[in-house]
Write an enzyme that holds these catalytic residues in place. Structure first.
Site: not given
Ligand code: ZN
Length: 861
Positions: A128, A261, A263-264, A298, A301, A320
């Protein structure tokens, strides 16, 4: 050679669409290279004689297309560097309908923290927003969702993880080959791979979903808490959405070097280690809360973003903002005594601060290219977006809001959606004018200040856009002469709370115009009125003198969130020259020995912010003496040691008081004790520091520390397994005020000794250090090419470095920064530069006005 589509803002045409990728990668871990091949099932809406897809820094070695009429050979494959695409041209037209494109390529792991990169012994992907194209030629836009089947060939003995569970695995000649199951339709940015020396916690099945938490082998004892959070919150999320988790299995992995921080990635969430791993016996409560918040964010998401995906990056905020808000809602349901909404308010306060600049942007912002995408990951997208959703939930009610979300999920599951799809689902479920309220908040930059004047039961309201620099007050003469223009008025869902003879009561009012009136349904006299109940609204409030005085008299009757909101709003009014700094300090003094730790923390943060800006040493030491007098009694009451079984709230109140006395006021007794206790702690006496005091003790000790302590912290940083402790020791090195140690820290900042992921924190700490900042600022400019070389592969971090420059307090710093950034433009940090320079100018102008105000307010000692 360039082709006509070689433009940074290039978007792929709507056809062809990928339906399925079957891709194989072979990794060379030593040489940091890979080879790949894939076949992509395509759907063509009409005939074409070329196919354009994304690829960056890949060498495509073979391309062919199979249609119902047989194989078409590629005539040429043209790379376009600026648009990061390849165009594959064919001699004959490709008929509409289905076709299969096959490609082979080679590539290299990247030097930064994007694409496929090495984090220590682990090779991991971070795609991303637009970096899948560095590993696979693909249709790298979120609107092109497709199923992925991935096969990876790598050295045997390493853990190999991807989005889906393993379907088959084989080994030969020291290599392993793993094929993963096909995924549900995914946008390219959610595809992921991790390969390396990684070890998993025991697997726990949550309603049939296997959950594991991974780390490098040295840190397996730090996985249990992150695993517990996932196991606790996954069912709560399923229940909220009324929809089961869609990705079959869940792996969470702590990655030794990470830009954001976490990533999903669907089914494979990757984390910066500080956001996942901790030692439960030693972690402070804020560290635990942060892990719980990030893990939950996460996982939210997996529905919002992964199951229903934004069509384009201008709706990144949909992902977000929702995940930010949802995370606090779910964690609050799990751990109500943590009062995490107060932490949410801290994020909201930072967003309000940024959003009061002219250089802010609307939540839904125009996004044209990867630089814009990088810049979209900011406080406005996450925290302001989350706060606006919270305000809308408050306005619609919890149940109708959830029903609207469920409707949205069921309508757009597996596919893509835009903001209006969400508003119409919420509108249908609630039968309320959601579109009007939401679109104003999403589309307009900034937020209002609401002027509140009460006369008996009648409340007169006026609003205008709030900017954090001197401006005419709302409802005043100047406003009447020039009423707010379009884009300066918001539909403000106000919740008014007051106390009368019948107790504490609430009333709702949607303020739609520049001015309005409300009659409170009060009984008897009104003692006080709060115009942002629970601080759930994203707006500032300006009370008149009588309104503010009645609140100051009844502080204990306000909820903690309202007390925090009052401090935050009053400080914003000082910035806007609508209050004198002395009046603000009167309010602070009225809080006295505040009982609530979160309110006390807010006071300490504000006082620390003032102390950091006082340039005159005489005024500063008198201010420090005031802070010591204000907070010293709280610290004496609490002591340094926690009683057996003491509540978290008391532990945090102690930590806030110590930060005030030891870090802001620099009271010598507290500093000496902090240093002595840290020494015992470092020698193995873990009980010498209550876990919530460790960070404060490191800061105090480092500031007054010598070469021996510097060596000790530096050595600790290298061997400490717990990531929060490790980072404290590292950042502590940048707090030394002894000139010789500050010079050592300055050298470290640009060396490889500071991990890339921590470089911006480290530089930020040096720029906040009174004795180190001028030399470091000079070094930063002189060696900027090195900084860019090092941090350029992690543009989010480069933006943090720019923001950290904004702490420099003097007018000459502003002039230097303006000149420097004019000469060194950064396409991925354009917005950050504009915001940093605007904020720097405002802060400097504020303190040119306010320093004398502080001096005049302080008692003569
Ligand atoms: Zn997120």
């Amino acid at each position: 050679m360039a082709h006509p589509t070689d433009d940074r803002d290039f978007r792929l045409p709507p056809s062809p669409r990928p339906v399925r990728y079957q891709a194989a990668l072979s990794l060379d871990m030593e040489r940091r290279t890979f080879t790949g091949r894939e076949s992509i099932d395509l759907d063509l809406a009409g005939p074409s004689d070329e196919i354009v897809l994304h690829a960056a820094d890949l060498e495509v070695t073979s391309a062919a297309l199979y249609t119902g009429r047989g194989e078409l050979a590629a005539r040429e494959v043209v790379r376009a560097a600026t648009s990061e695409t390849v165009r594959i041209a064919f001699d004959e037209p490709i008929p509409s309908g289905r076709a299969i494109l096959t490609l082979e390529w080679t590539g290299r792991m990247s030097a930064g923290l994007r694409g496929l990169y090495r984090a220590g012994d682990v090779a991991v992907t971070q795609f991303e927003a637009a970096d899948a194209r560095r590993v696979f030629p693909c249709f790298d836009e979120p609107g092109f969702k497709a199923a992925w089947t991935l096969t990876v060939d790598a050295p045997a003995g390493l853990a190999l993880l991807s989005n889906a569970a393993t379907a088959s695995a084989a080994q030969s000649d020291g290599r392993q080959r793993v094929t993963f199951r096909e995924t549900p339709p995914l946008p390219t940015y959610l595809v992921a791979l991790a390969c390396g020396r990684l070890v998993a916690s025991d697997v726990i099945s949550v309603r049939g979903v296997p959950v594991r938490t991974w780390s490098i082998p040295e840190k397996t004892h730090l996985c249990a808490f992150g695993q517990e959070v996932a196991v606790e919150v996954l069912p709560r999320l399923e229940d909220y959405f009324g929809l089961p988790y869609a990705f079959g299995k869940l792996d969470q992995v702590g990655i030794p070097e990470f830009e954001a921080g976490a990533m999903e990635n669907a089914g494979l969430v990757t984390f910066r280690e500080t956001a996942l791993l901790l030692d439960p016996g030693l972690a402070s409560l804020p560290v635990k809360k942060r892990v719980a918040e990030v893990v939950t964010h996460e996982l939210a998401h997996m529905w919002f973003g992964n199951w229903v995906t934004m069509r384009w990056w201008d709706d990144l905020w949909l992902n977000e903002a929702f995940a930010t808000w949802m995370s606090f809602k779910i964690v609050d349901g799990w751990k109500p005594d943590w009062r995490v909404w107060l932490d949410f308010d801290a994020g909201k306060a930072a967003a309000l601060h940024l959003d009061a600049l002219r250089s802010t942007h609307p939540i839904r912002a125009e996004v044209k290219n990867p630089d814009d995408m990088t810049e979209s990951f900011d406080l406005i997208t996450y925290e302001k977006g989350g706060a606006v959703l919270r305000m809308i939930e408050g306005y619609l009610g919890e149940e109708p809001f959830r029903e609207g979300i469920r409707l949205y999920m069921s309508r757009h599951g597996r596919g893509n959606a835009v903001a209006d799809d969400l508003w119409s689902a919420l509108g249908e479920a609630s039968r309320q004018p959601v579109v009007e309220v939401a679109n104003a908040w999403i589309a307009q930059p900034g937020h209002p200040i609401v002027d509140v004047r009460r006369d008996g039961r009648r409340v007169r309201l006026a609003q205008k856009r709030f900017l954090s620099e001197p401006q005419p007050p709302p409802g005043g003469e100047a406003t009447r002469a020039a009423p707010p223009g379009p884009g300066e008025i918001w539909p403000v869902p106000l919740v008014l709370r007051w106390e009368d003879d019948a107790g504490i009561r609430e009333q709702r009012h949607l303020l739609r115009a520049a001015e309005g009136e409300v009659d409170l349904a009060a009984s008897g006299g009104i003692a006080w009125l709060c115009a942002n109940a629970g601080s759930t609204g994203f707006y500032r409030v300006a009370y008149d003198g009588a309104g503010l005085a009645s609140l100051a008299l009844h502080l204990g009757r306000l909820a903690p969130s309202e007390r925090i909101g009052l401090i935050s709003d009053e400080w914003a009014l000082v910035r806007a020259a609508m209050r004198e700094v002395g009046a603000f300090l009167d309010l602070v003094a009225a809080f006295g020995p505040e009982q609530d730790h979160a309110v006390l923390e807010e006071l300490v943060v504000r006082l620390g912010g003032i102390e950091a800006r006082l340039l005159d040493p005489g005024i500063r030491s008198r201010f420090q003496a005031f802070v010591a007098r204000l907070l010293g009694p709280v610290l004496r009451e609490m002591g340094w040691e926690a009683a057996e079984g003491e509540a978290d709230s008391s532990r945090l109140r102690r930590a806030a008081a110590l930060r005030g006395v030891g870090v802001v006021a620099r009271e010598p007794g507290a500093v000496a004790e902090g240093r002595e206790r840290l020494g015992r702690f470092l020698r193995g006496e873990r009980s010498a520091l209550e876990p919530n005091l460790h960070e404060v003790a490191v800061t105090m000790a480092a500031r007054s520390g010598d070469g021996q302590l510097f060596d000790e912290l530096r050595a600790r940083f290298k061997v400490e397994p717990d990531p929060a402790f490790q980072r404290r020791y590292l950042v502590g090195l940048a707090f030394f005020e002894d000139p010789a140690q500050a010079a050592r820290a300055r050298e470290m900042a640009l060396s490889g000794e500071v991990p890339l992921q921590d470089t911006a924190f480290f530089m930020g700490a040096l720029l906040s250090n009174r004795t180190a900042r001028d030399d470091f600022w000079r070094t930063l400019r002189e060696r900027w090419a090195e900084v860019q070389e090092r941090v350029g592969g992690a543009p989010m971090l480069l933006r943090r470095v720019v923001e950290a420059v904004g702490q420099l307090p003097e007018r000459r710093h502003l002039e230097e920064a303006r000149k420097f950034f004019a000469e060194h433009p950064l396409p991925a940090a354009k917005q950050a530069i504009a915001q940093t320079l605007e904020r720097m100018r405002q802060d400097i102008e504020l303190w040119e006005r306010a320093e004398r105000g502080v001096e005049a307010w302080l008692p003569r000692s």
